[in-house]
Motif scaffolding. Structure first.
Motif, PDB file in Angstrom:
ATOM      1  N   ARG A   1       0.809  -1.216   0.000  1.00 30.27           N
ATOM      2  CA  ARG A   1       0.000   0.000   0.000  1.00 30.27           C
ATOM      3  C   ARG A   1       0.845   1.271   0.000  1.00 30.27           C
ATOM      4  O   ARG A   1       0.471   2.278  -0.580  1.00 30.27           O
ATOM      5  N   GLU A   2       1.989   1.216   0.691  1.00 29.64           N
ATOM      6  CA  GLU A   2       2.789   2.437   0.829  1.00 29.64           C
ATOM      7  C   GLU A   2       4.248   2.063   1.056  1.00 29.64           C
ATOM      8  O   GLU A   2       4.561   0.989   1.591  1.00 29.64           O
ATOM      9  N   PHE A   3       5.145   2.947   0.623  1.00 31.65           N
ATOM     10  CA  PHE A   3       6.576   2.759   0.859  1.00 31.65           C
ATOM     11  C   PHE A   3       7.163   4.067   1.367  1.00 31.65           C
ATOM     12  O   PHE A   3       6.938   5.132   0.793  1.00 31.65           O
ATOM     13  N   SER A   4       7.916   3.985   2.468  1.00 31.23           N
ATOM     14  CA  SER A   4       8.576   5.166   3.024  1.00 31.23           C
ATOM     15  C   SER A   4      10.045   5.164   2.603  1.00 31.23           C
ATOM     16  O   SER A   4      10.824   4.330   3.084  1.00 31.23           O
ATOM     17  N   PRO A   5      10.440   6.076   1.702  1.00 33.75           N
ATOM     18  CA  PRO A   5      11.821   6.065   1.202  1.00 33.75           C
ATOM     19  C   PRO A   5      12.854   6.493   2.241  1.00 33.75           C
ATOM     20  O   PRO A   5      14.048   6.241   2.065  1.00 33.75           O
ATOM     21  N   TYR A   6      12.436   7.109   3.330  1.00 31.64           N
ATOM     22  CA  TYR A   6      13.377   7.607   4.325  1.00 31.64           C
ATOM     23  C   TYR A   6      13.836   6.522   5.296  1.00 31.64           C
ATOM     24  O   TYR A   6      14.988   6.515   5.732  1.00 31.64           O
ATOM     25  N   ASP A   7      12.927   5.615   5.629  1.00 36.72           N
ATOM     26  CA  ASP A   7      13.307   4.521   6.526  1.00 36.72           C
ATOM     27  C   ASP A   7      13.066   3.148   5.898  1.00 36.72           C
ATOM     28  O   ASP A   7      13.202   2.129   6.563  1.00 36.72           O
TER      29      ASP A   7
END
Length: 228
Positions: A189-195
């Motif tokens: 559903r979602e991807f956090s590029p920072y962590d």
């Protein structure tokens, strides 16, 4: 075939096989990390395996090691023993899936070929282990699937869990608690590029699951393509 094989030799060949299933060669550092030994010890052993009669490895300094056909056969035989034993311990003796690896690591070196056949017969000649990995066939052939690591997927992609790292009991208990096991279908559903956290919706569950890279780098999946 090499007349005298030791447990350590089989462990090294199995480790090189696992590493080179994802890349061409295994570095001494990678082997040392997987086996928990000093790099100098790895260099000594891979040189010994490379000079065996017949050679079990091809080793070049600063380039790493790869298996010869003879070394690959030993690695696949050891893996077949290991994965059959893990499944036997789980299905017949009632071990949990986080308990079977260490037992199988010991037993894989000592069972006879007759015992291996009896285990396979009792289990119905399975093609897949308890953690989702393929079990080499009697002919020591390994099936393959178009698998990639979960951390390579991005939002809206769908997939099914194929296999997970089997040698970390805490990680296995964590996945079982989340109900993220081989055969589980999911969508990113979602991807956090920072962590580097992936947020998943797992089939049959309402709550979103968040997995960091330390977990997603240990899970192999097969992408499910949407029908046209």
């Amino acid at each position: 075939m090499v007349k005298k094989r030791t447990d350590t030799m089989e462990d090294y060949l199995k480790t090189v096989y696992k590493i080179t299933s994802q890349k061409d060669r295994a570095s001494t550092g990678e082997i040392a990390d997987k086996l928990g030994v000093a790099p100098a010890s790895v260099t000594e052993m891979v040189q010994r395996l490379a000079s065996a009669d017949p050679p079990l490895l091809v080793y070049r300094k600063h380039q790493g090691a790869s298996l010869t056909p003879e070394g690959e056969q030993i690695a696949l035989e050891t893996l077949r023993h290991h994965r059959l034993l893990e499944l036997f311990l789980h299905e017949i003796l009632g071990y949990s899936w986080d308990q079977v690896h260490e037992e199988a690591e010991i037993l894989e070196h000592v069972i006879s070929e007759y015992f291996e056949e009896r285990v396979a017969e009792v289990l119905g000649d399975p093609g897949q282990g308890i953690h989702g990995e393929p079990i080499p066939s009697r002919a020591l052939e390994m099936s393959s699937h178009p698998e990639i690591y979960l951390h390579d997927l991005r939002p809206t992609q769908r997939g099914v869990i194929r296999s997970v790292r089997d040698d970390d009991p805490g990680f296995l208990r964590y996945l079982l608690k989340l109900r993220v096991t081989p055969g589980t279908k999911f969508q990113v559903r979602e991807f956090s590029p920072y962590d580097h956290i992936l947020y998943l919706i797992v089939e049959g569950q309402e709550e979103e699951i968040a997995l960091g890279e330390s977990a997603t780098a240990q899970i192999l999946v097969e992408i499910i393509e949407d029908a046209d």
